[in-house]
Design a protein around this motif. Structure first.
Motif, PDB file in Angstrom:
ATOM      1  N   CYS A  22       0.906  -0.960   0.168  1.00  0.00           N
ATOM      2  CA  CYS A  22      -0.108   0.046   0.021  1.00  0.00           C
ATOM      3  C   CYS A  22       0.721   1.113   0.110  1.00  0.00           C
ATOM      4  O   CYS A  22       1.702   1.675   1.078  1.00  0.00           O
ATOM      5  N   ALA A  23       0.881   1.884  -1.221  1.00  0.00           N
ATOM      6  CA  ALA A  23       1.686   3.334  -1.339  1.00  0.00           C
ATOM      7  C   ALA A  23       0.798   4.212  -1.483  1.00  0.00           C
ATOM      8  O   ALA A  23      -0.058   4.326  -2.311  1.00  0.00           O
ATOM      9  N   GLU A  30       3.978   8.099   6.746  1.00  0.00           N
ATOM     10  CA  GLU A  30       4.232   7.842   8.269  1.00  0.00           C
ATOM     11  C   GLU A  30       3.254   8.616   9.332  1.00  0.00           C
ATOM     12  O   GLU A  30       3.393   8.585  10.521  1.00  0.00           O
ATOM     13  N   ASN A  31       2.533   9.500   8.639  1.00  0.00           N
ATOM     14  CA  ASN A  31       1.910  10.399   9.542  1.00  0.00           C
ATOM     15  C   ASN A  31       0.437  10.031   9.836  1.00  0.00           C
ATOM     16  O   ASN A  31      -0.662  10.496  10.367  1.00  0.00           O
ATOM     17  N   ARG A  53       0.705   4.680  13.659  1.00  0.00           N
ATOM     18  CA  ARG A  53       1.692   5.738  12.917  1.00  0.00           C
ATOM     19  C   ARG A  53       2.770   5.270  13.343  1.00  0.00           C
ATOM     20  O   ARG A  53       3.824   5.291  12.315  1.00  0.00           O
ATOM     21  N   SER A  54       3.096   5.191  14.492  1.00  0.00           N
ATOM     22  CA  SER A  54       4.528   4.652  15.058  1.00  0.00           C
ATOM     23  C   SER A  54       4.918   3.316  14.705  1.00  0.00           C
ATOM     24  O   SER A  54       6.069   2.919  14.636  1.00  0.00           O
ATOM     25  N   ASN A  77       8.049   4.495   2.276  1.00  0.00           N
ATOM     26  CA  ASN A  77       6.828   5.028   2.235  1.00  0.00           C
ATOM     27  C   ASN A  77       5.586   4.021   2.009  1.00  0.00           C
ATOM     28  O   ASN A  77       4.980   4.417   0.869  1.00  0.00           O
ATOM     29  N   THR A  78       5.589   2.916   2.332  1.00  0.00           N
ATOM     30  CA  THR A  78       4.806   1.651   1.973  1.00  0.00           C
ATOM     31  C   THR A  78       4.600   0.969   3.359  1.00  0.00           C
ATOM     32  O   THR A  78       5.449   0.793   4.267  1.00  0.00           O
ATOM     33  N   VAL A  79       3.301   0.525   3.446  1.00  0.00           N
ATOM     34  CA  VAL A  79       2.885  -0.384   4.111  1.00  0.00           C
ATOM     35  C   VAL A  79       2.582  -1.985   3.562  1.00  0.00           C
ATOM     36  O   VAL A  79       2.023  -1.973   2.223  1.00  0.00           O
ATOM     37  N   TYR A  80       2.873  -2.969   4.234  1.00  0.00           N
ATOM     38  CA  TYR A  80       2.791  -4.136   3.618  1.00  0.00           C
ATOM     39  C   TYR A  80       1.713  -5.073   4.357  1.00  0.00           C
ATOM     40  O   TYR A  80       1.649  -4.799   5.756  1.00  0.00           O
ATOM     41  N   LEU A  81       1.302  -6.169   3.861  1.00  0.00           N
ATOM     42  CA  LEU A  81       0.238  -7.146   4.365  1.00  0.00           C
ATOM     43  C   LEU A  81       1.048  -8.446   3.881  1.00  0.00           C
ATOM     44  O   LEU A  81       0.908  -8.999   2.858  1.00  0.00           O
TER      45      LEU A  81
END
Length: 126
Positions: A22-23, A30-31, A53-54, A77-81
């Motif tokens: 997810c980008a 990060e916010n 966030r943290s 700047n990416t979140v992964y699953l």
């Protein structure tokens, strides 16, 4: 245009793995607390996982605990699953959403999210 973009979906056999990404486009993740949701055909959208966030707080739906892992890489700047031991019942369109206001995290579909992605299809089938 500010938006989230999911990727990494596809067709996988039962027991297999996929990693969803997810980008954001136009802002910094990060916010934001990030949540993952999914919606199977004929079913309501449900929360899968979330991360604060943290990154210090995470939560998982009972149906995916021990199999899915949420993570974030602020440098990318990416979140992964990460999804392991996939089952046919995991078949769904997976969405990520971002929430700037929350201090922890939530995967409540009734929550207020600043941004949603367009979804990525995950199909688990032999």
């Amino acid at each position: 245009q500010l938006q989230l973009v999911e990727s990494g979906g596809g067709l996988v056999q039962p027991g297999g793995s996929l990693r969803l990404s997810c980008a954001p486009s136009g802002f910094t993740l990060e916010n934001y607390a990030i949540s993952w949701f999914r919606q199977a055909p004929g079913k309501e959208r449900e929360g899968v996982s979330c991360m604060s966030r943290s990154g210090g707080r995470t939560n998982y739906a009972d149906s995916v605990k021990g199999r899915f892992t949420i993570s974030r890489d602020n440098a990318k700047n990416t979140v992964y699953l990460q999804m392991n031991s996939l089952k046919p019942e995991d078949t769904a369109v997976y969405y990520c959403a971002a929430n700037r206001a929350i201090s922890g995290c939530s995967a409540d579909v009734r929550g207020a999210y600043d941004y949603w992605g367009q979804g990525t299809q995950v199909t688990v089938s032999s």
